[in-house]
Design a protein around this motif. Sequence first.
Motif, PDB file in Angstrom:
ATOM      1  N   VAL A 454      12.685 -32.837  70.766  1.00  0.00           N
ATOM      2  CA  VAL A 454      14.120 -32.983  70.521  1.00  0.00           C
ATOM      3  C   VAL A 454      14.688 -34.122  71.353  1.00  0.00           C
ATOM      4  O   VAL A 454      15.463 -34.950  70.858  1.00  0.00           O
ATOM      5  N   ARG A 455      14.287 -34.200  72.611  1.00  0.00           N
ATOM      6  CA  ARG A 455      14.761 -35.280  73.484  1.00  0.00           C
ATOM      7  C   ARG A 455      14.374 -36.644  72.936  1.00  0.00           C
ATOM      8  O   ARG A 455      15.211 -37.552  72.821  1.00  0.00           O
ATOM      9  N   ASP A 456      13.106 -36.797  72.558  1.00  0.00           N
ATOM     10  CA  ASP A 456      12.638 -38.083  72.045  1.00  0.00           C
ATOM     11  C   ASP A 456      13.288 -38.417  70.707  1.00  0.00           C
ATOM     12  O   ASP A 456      13.633 -39.579  70.442  1.00  0.00           O
ATOM     13  N   LEU A 457      13.450 -37.407  69.864  1.00  0.00           N
ATOM     14  CA  LEU A 457      14.070 -37.626  68.561  1.00  0.00           C
ATOM     15  C   LEU A 457      15.511 -38.099  68.728  1.00  0.00           C
ATOM     16  O   LEU A 457      15.934 -39.065  68.069  1.00  0.00           O
ATOM     17  N   GLU A 460      15.623 -41.689  69.814  1.00  0.00           N
ATOM     18  CA  GLU A 460      15.313 -42.625  68.735  1.00  0.00           C
ATOM     19  C   GLU A 460      16.477 -42.752  67.751  1.00  0.00           C
ATOM     20  O   GLU A 460      16.835 -43.862  67.321  1.00  0.00           O
ATOM     21  N   LEU A 461      17.062 -41.623  67.379  1.00  0.00           N
ATOM     22  CA  LEU A 461      18.162 -41.660  66.418  1.00  0.00           C
ATOM     23  C   LEU A 461      19.390 -42.351  67.001  1.00  0.00           C
ATOM     24  O   LEU A 461      20.096 -43.087  66.301  1.00  0.00           O
ATOM     25  N   GLU A 462      19.655 -42.091  68.270  1.00  0.00           N
ATOM     26  CA  GLU A 462      20.805 -42.732  68.900  1.00  0.00           C
ATOM     27  C   GLU A 462      20.602 -44.240  69.038  1.00  0.00           C
ATOM     28  O   GLU A 462      21.563 -45.000  69.149  1.00  0.00           O
ATOM     29  N   ASN A 463      19.333 -44.670  69.015  1.00  0.00           N
ATOM     30  CA  ASN A 463      19.031 -46.105  69.044  1.00  0.00           C
ATOM     31  C   ASN A 463      19.004 -46.699  67.640  1.00  0.00           C
ATOM     32  O   ASN A 463      18.593 -47.849  67.454  1.00  0.00           O
ATOM     33  N   GLY A 464      19.398 -45.894  66.666  1.00  0.00           N
ATOM     34  CA  GLY A 464      19.482 -46.390  65.303  1.00  0.00           C
ATOM     35  C   GLY A 464      18.166 -46.493  64.594  1.00  0.00           C
ATOM     36  O   GLY A 464      17.986 -47.366  63.725  1.00  0.00           O
ATOM     37  N   ALA A 465      17.194 -45.586  64.936  1.00  0.00           N
ATOM     38  CA  ALA A 465      15.846 -45.730  64.394  1.00  0.00           C
ATOM     39  C   ALA A 465      15.536 -44.766  63.272  1.00  0.00           C
ATOM     40  O   ALA A 465      14.387 -44.416  63.057  1.00  0.00           O
TER      41      ALA A 465
END
Length: 478
Positions: A454-457, A460-465
């Motif tokens: 969850v942390r890594d996801l 990544e999503l907050e970085n627009g990935a």
Amino acid sequence: MIGPRAVALDSRFVTEALGEMLRGQGGGVRAFTRAVIDSRVAGEGDLFVALPGERSDGHLFAAAAVKAGASGCLLGEIVDGTEKAARFYVDDTLAALQRLGAAWRAALPELVVVGVTGNVGKTTTKLITAQLLGARYRTQANEQNYNNEIGVPLCLLERQTDTERSVIEMGMYTTGEIALLCEWARPRTGIVLNVGPVHLERAGSMETIALAKRELVEALPADGHAILNADDAVVREMAGHTDAAVTFFGSDERADVRGVEVESRGASGFAFTLEVGGQRRRLAVPLPGTHLLSNVLAGIAASLAEGVTLDEVAEAAEQLAAPLRLAVLELPGGITLLDDTYNANPASMRAALDLLAEVPGRHVALLGDMLELGSETEAAHIEVGERAGAEVDVLLTIGELGARIGAVAREAGASDVTHVEAKDEAARALVERLRPGDVLLVKASNALHLETVVRDLRRELENGATADSSKSASGETA
């Protein structure tokens, strides 16, 4: 008898409570606000208890606790750096903590304790019940799942002299443990939520689990209240094993406090009609998931038994803000995350999948092993696989038992199932698969530590990935 407001949790109280267990002390008279066993949370006025552990010894951290503000230490040996605090030396610090917790509870005769047990939902029900009781009484409940031979004494030692109601959860691995917790806590009201195969490897059988949970209602006094789940046949049977008055809650027609006409409102909560004593009330509860109806009804039943009025409890129920193990988070791209990584067992997995189905959107899930189920392991994972196959649009699994979930889901008709071997692979796979508007459930036993996924996801999503945003930015096509 000394009244509850005349007592104080201080050095004199500790000395008297420990009695012959105490083999030495020093540091003068100090006042304590609570007991702690973790130097990282120690603060001003705490009594630090140095417990021996499998991995480390609390004595190694006693000086740090004093430096952080602890005004007392319960120790098995002399520790340098604790000289500024009151010190109490005993042979067995855990036994001393337990005696101290029981003594402090006994010193508060006007305090009413509500005990909560069950295989699923203890912490949630505890926090809901505390909020509902708070409509009328000064109430305390720990947010942590302090429910064992260490946690319950810590709970008791946090109770203030003006607290009127305390809600304490009670867990077990086998028989005799809840009975002991009840000796210390002296509950007047006891809630039994359910009996299931959690910790079956340690308990040995469902019969042992049922007998262990029943110890709460057996410990209740004749002027007490047993609050039992009418929807669970094993719990219903416990009505014949208590001297207390019995109140049934649930959706069953036999329930005294009944919830019917349930309407899901997705992540924003649910509504239902409360039936009690010939009256009907339509309530809207701002907690996500209709599976929480049972927890809310348990809290309502206990609160009514403890003298909260129907009007008070109805108003409080519509303002519930209990922190839940399952967190609903909004991620970039309009993705809704159901973060239920704390733990997993068959009942909580069913409840999480129910909530996933209730939230509009394409349903994505990362599911992993459910541990400590003993002989129920195979059947439980087959059941989850069948459920996931019917309700999940995109399924990722992790772990050896998680692979079994995925295989069964495929057999049940699921067409988009992927098994991943590692957590970093899981995060990457989710990033690639998620679309704007999706609803994602992440759940497995705590030992898998899917919180790191969850942390890594989220990072990544907050970085627009997300897959869509990556394609849009780069002009790539599949």
